[in-house]
Design a protein around this motif. Structure first.
Motif, PDB file in Angstrom:
ATOM      1  N   MET A  51     -25.138  45.441   3.764  1.00  0.00           N
ATOM      2  CA  MET A  51     -23.672  45.441   2.828  1.00  0.00           C
ATOM      3  C   MET A  51     -24.095  44.493   1.545  1.00  0.00           C
ATOM      4  O   MET A  51     -24.520  43.546   1.714  1.00  0.00           O
ATOM      5  CB  MET A  51     -22.628  44.842   3.431  1.00  0.00           C
ATOM      6  CG  MET A  51     -21.343  44.881   2.863  1.00  0.00           C
ATOM      7  SD  MET A  51     -19.878  44.225   3.666  1.00  0.00           S
ATOM      8  CE  MET A  51     -19.416  45.786   4.501  1.00  0.00           C
ATOM      9  N   GLY A  55     -19.732  45.606  -1.497  1.00  0.00           N
ATOM     10  CA  GLY A  55     -19.336  46.415  -0.407  1.00  0.00           C
ATOM     11  C   GLY A  55     -19.873  47.425  -0.363  1.00  0.00           C
ATOM     12  O   GLY A  55     -19.383  48.251   0.682  1.00  0.00           O
ATOM     13  N   THR A  57     -22.490  49.923   1.794  1.00  0.00           N
ATOM     14  CA  THR A  57     -22.952  49.692   2.991  1.00  0.00           C
ATOM     15  C   THR A  57     -24.159  50.858   3.098  1.00  0.00           C
ATOM     16  O   THR A  57     -24.247  51.827   2.562  1.00  0.00           O
ATOM     17  CB  THR A  57     -21.999  50.030   4.226  1.00  0.00           C
ATOM     18  OG1 THR A  57     -21.467  51.069   3.898  1.00  0.00           O
ATOM     19  CG2 THR A  57     -20.884  49.014   3.958  1.00  0.00           C
ATOM     20  N   SER A  70     -19.151  45.105   8.514  1.00  0.00           N
ATOM     21  CA  SER A  70     -18.170  44.594   7.876  1.00  0.00           C
ATOM     22  C   SER A  70     -17.793  42.886   7.589  1.00  0.00           C
ATOM     23  O   SER A  70     -18.677  42.263   8.238  1.00  0.00           O
ATOM     24  CB  SER A  70     -16.844  45.060   8.625  1.00  0.00           C
ATOM     25  OG  SER A  70     -16.639  44.490   9.964  1.00  0.00           O
ATOM     26  N   LYS A  71     -17.287  42.746   6.596  1.00  0.00           N
ATOM     27  CA  LYS A  71     -16.684  41.308   6.349  1.00  0.00           C
ATOM     28  C   LYS A  71     -15.339  41.278   6.666  1.00  0.00           C
ATOM     29  O   LYS A  71     -14.639  42.126   6.458  1.00  0.00           O
ATOM     30  CB  LYS A  71     -17.167  41.042   4.612  1.00  0.00           C
ATOM     31  CG  LYS A  71     -18.345  40.850   4.443  1.00  0.00           C
ATOM     32  CD  LYS A  71     -18.754  40.669   2.771  1.00  0.00           C
ATOM     33  CE  LYS A  71     -20.105  40.566   2.385  1.00  0.00           C
ATOM     34  NZ  LYS A  71     -20.007  40.285   0.967  1.00  0.00           N
TER      35      LYS A  71
END
Length: 123
Positions: A51, A55, A57, A70-71
């Motif tokens: 990522m 953002g 991916t 994800s974050k």
């Protein structure tokens, strides 16, 4: 100071789910690229998901539709949600961060590594 600490690994039966977490220092969390790699015994380390800071991916073909990077939630934490796990997903999983211009499934793009966390999937 660069720091990456993984947690959340363990053993699960095929078809089950696990979530890996990677707690990062402020410095490493804000680098251009964050990612997850894995390494099975006798095999090379391979990229699983990446990522960018913006953002974007990317996933290894074998995990597309099953894994999600994800974050969020906890501060400075990266996640890897793994669903529909298969025995071939068994490996040591590593969180990594890179500050260069590339964000590929390539260990050369990453400067910092966590200590690794074992994931074992039984059939």
């Amino acid at each position: 100071q660069a720091q990456l600490v993984e947690s959340g690994g363990g053993s699960v039966q095929a078809g089950g789910s696990l979530t890996l977490s990677c707690a990062a220092s402020e410095y490493t969390y804000n680098l251009y690229c964050l990612g997850w790699f894995r390494q099975a015994p006798g095999q090379e380390r391979e990229g699983v998901a990446t990522m960018t800071r913006y953002g974007i991916t990317s996933y290894q073909d074998s995990v597309k539709g099953r894994f999600t990077i994800s974050k969020g939630n906890a501060k400075n934490t990266l996640y890897l949600q793994m669903n529909s796990l298969k025995p071939e997903d068994t490996a040591m999983y590593y969180c990594a961060a890179g500050g260069g211009i590339w964000c590929r499934m390539n260990t050369a793009d990453f400067n910092y590594w966590g200590q690794g966390n074992q994931v074992t999937v039984s059939s």
